[in-house]
Every structure is written in C-alpha cells, then in structure tokens.
Design a protein around this motif. Structure first.
Motif, PDB file in Angstrom:
ATOM      1  N   LEU A  30       0.808  -1.240   0.152  1.00 38.00           N
ATOM      2  CA  LEU A  30      -0.043  -0.172   0.041  1.00 38.00           C
ATOM      3  C   LEU A  30       0.842   1.421  -0.051  1.00 38.00           C
ATOM      4  O   LEU A  30       0.549   2.309  -0.580  1.00 38.00           O
ATOM      5  N   CYS A  31       2.086   1.391   0.603  1.00 40.88           N
ATOM      6  CA  CYS A  31       2.752   2.463   0.613  1.00 40.88           C
ATOM      7  C   CYS A  31       3.410   2.512  -0.529  1.00 40.88           C
ATOM      8  O   CYS A  31       3.710   3.615  -0.932  1.00 40.88           O
ATOM      9  N   THR A  32       3.670   1.519  -1.234  1.00 35.17           N
ATOM     10  CA  THR A  32       4.617   1.603  -2.679  1.00 35.17           C
ATOM     11  C   THR A  32       3.280   2.154  -3.486  1.00 35.17           C
ATOM     12  O   THR A  32       3.617   3.267  -4.486  1.00 35.17           O
ATOM     13  N   SER A  79       5.043   8.006   3.085  1.00 35.15           N
ATOM     14  CA  SER A  79       4.745   6.527   2.542  1.00 35.15           C
ATOM     15  C   SER A  79       6.144   5.843   2.347  1.00 35.15           C
ATOM     16  O   SER A  79       6.213   4.484   2.592  1.00 35.15           O
ATOM     17  N   GLY A  80       7.220   6.355   1.993  1.00 31.80           N
ATOM     18  CA  GLY A  80       8.405   6.027   1.901  1.00 31.80           C
ATOM     19  C   GLY A  80       9.045   5.638   3.419  1.00 31.80           C
ATOM     20  O   GLY A  80       9.414   4.302   3.413  1.00 31.80           O
ATOM     21  N   ALA A  81       8.700   6.389   4.390  1.00 26.93           N
ATOM     22  CA  ALA A  81       9.441   5.706   5.596  1.00 26.93           C
ATOM     23  C   ALA A  81       8.445   4.601   6.141  1.00 26.93           C
ATOM     24  O   ALA A  81       9.046   3.696   6.696  1.00 26.93           O
ATOM     25  N   ILE A  82       7.393   4.869   6.161  1.00 26.47           N
ATOM     26  CA  ILE A  82       6.254   3.899   6.478  1.00 26.47           C
ATOM     27  C   ILE A  82       6.705   2.388   5.693  1.00 26.47           C
ATOM     28  O   ILE A  82       6.734   1.481   6.219  1.00 26.47           O
ATOM     29  N   GLY A  83       6.692   2.427   4.528  1.00 26.54           N
ATOM     30  CA  GLY A  83       7.034   1.315   3.596  1.00 26.54           C
ATOM     31  C   GLY A  83       8.216   0.789   3.976  1.00 26.54           C
ATOM     32  O   GLY A  83       8.315  -0.446   3.946  1.00 26.54           O
ATOM     33  N   VAL A  84       9.496   1.556   4.374  1.00 26.96           N
ATOM     34  CA  VAL A  84      10.739   0.864   4.695  1.00 26.96           C
ATOM     35  C   VAL A  84      10.533   0.153   6.055  1.00 26.96           C
ATOM     36  O   VAL A  84      11.056  -0.910   6.214  1.00 26.96           O
ATOM     37  N   TRP A  85       9.746   0.833   7.013  1.00 23.19           N
ATOM     38  CA  TRP A  85       9.734   0.254   8.379  1.00 23.19           C
ATOM     39  C   TRP A  85       8.936  -1.065   8.119  1.00 23.19           C
ATOM     40  O   TRP A  85       9.256  -2.268   8.658  1.00 23.19           O
TER      41      TRP A  85
END
Ligand SMILES: [Zn+2]
Length: 136
Positions: free
Chosen positions: A42-44, A73-79
């Motif tokens: 979803l973050c992607t 989105s990038g930070a949450i996606g990486v986490w």
C-alpha cells in the motif's frame, strides 16, 4: 552476536508458545508478517501516486503536502518491509528448530519451565520426552 530488533508489540517466543502453543504462535507470526507486507504494498502504491501527482501541483503548499506524503509513504514502507522480513525470518528460524532431534516429530513439544532465558528456549518432545533448546 548481532543485535536484533526488538519491538514492544513482540510477544517473546517463550511467552507466545506458553500462551498459544507453537503452531498457533507460528501461524500468528506469519499472519503478522504478511500484514506488514500488505502495508508495504500500500505504501508503494501511495508513493507512486504521490510521484505522479507531483507534476500536477503548482502551489507551494500543495507541493509541500505532496513531499510530506512521499516522505511518509517511503518511511512507513521501509519500516513495514523491515518488520515483514524480521517477523518472517524469526518465525522460519524457530520453525526450523521445531523438529525433535531424537524422534523427528515436528512441532510436538512443550516448554520446559524454569530454565534461564537468553540461551534459548528449552522444550521437551511430547512423544519421546527428549529435551532441546530453540534459539530465539
Ligand atoms: Zn521426540
């Protein structure tokens, strides 16, 4: 030994097995890890949408909001991706040690209480009563 990630929401292995049993604990770990994979996806999508929208915005405030969406989105996606990989690898690592070394029964063990934690979780086979440690 490399330091591992610790999260407050982690149910420690011994507590999880004691509370749920190994099979349920393992199932829940896999479900949690795949929920994080869904969040990564979803973050992607959010990231791609924000990049696409970047060309549409002209005002400074819109551009700043879009930049915040990209960073968020990038930070949450990486986490979420790191959490997915951690939970999956941890569950698989424990599952790979769930075979009784003596009789080969898979995931048929109970905890041996009263042994110091840190050197692994002591378990006992339900079929042949052999004891071994599962590294956490
Ligand atoms: Zn056994």
């Amino acid at each position: 030994m490399a330091p591992r990630l610790r999260y407050k929401s982690d149910v420690r292995l011994a507590d999880g097995i004691r509370r749920l049993g190994f099979r349920k604990w393992y199932e829940r770990e896999l479900l949690k890890s795949h929920a994080h994979l869904t969040l990564t996806f979803l973050c992607t999508v959010g990231l791609l949408g924000a990049f696409e929208a970047a060309s549409q915005f002209r005002g400074l405030q819109d551009q700043m909001t879009n930049a915040a969406a990209i960073v968020g989105s990038g930070a949450i996606g990486v986490w979420a991706l790191r959490r997915y990989l951690y939970l999956l690898m941890h569950a698989e690592s424990v599952a790979n040690q769930a075979d009784c070394p003596q009789c080969g029964a898979y995931a048929r063990f109970k905890l041996v209480e009263g042994r110091a934690e840190g050197a692994g979780v002591a378990v006992c086979c339900r079929d042949c009563t052999h004891q071994w440690s599962i590294a956490d």
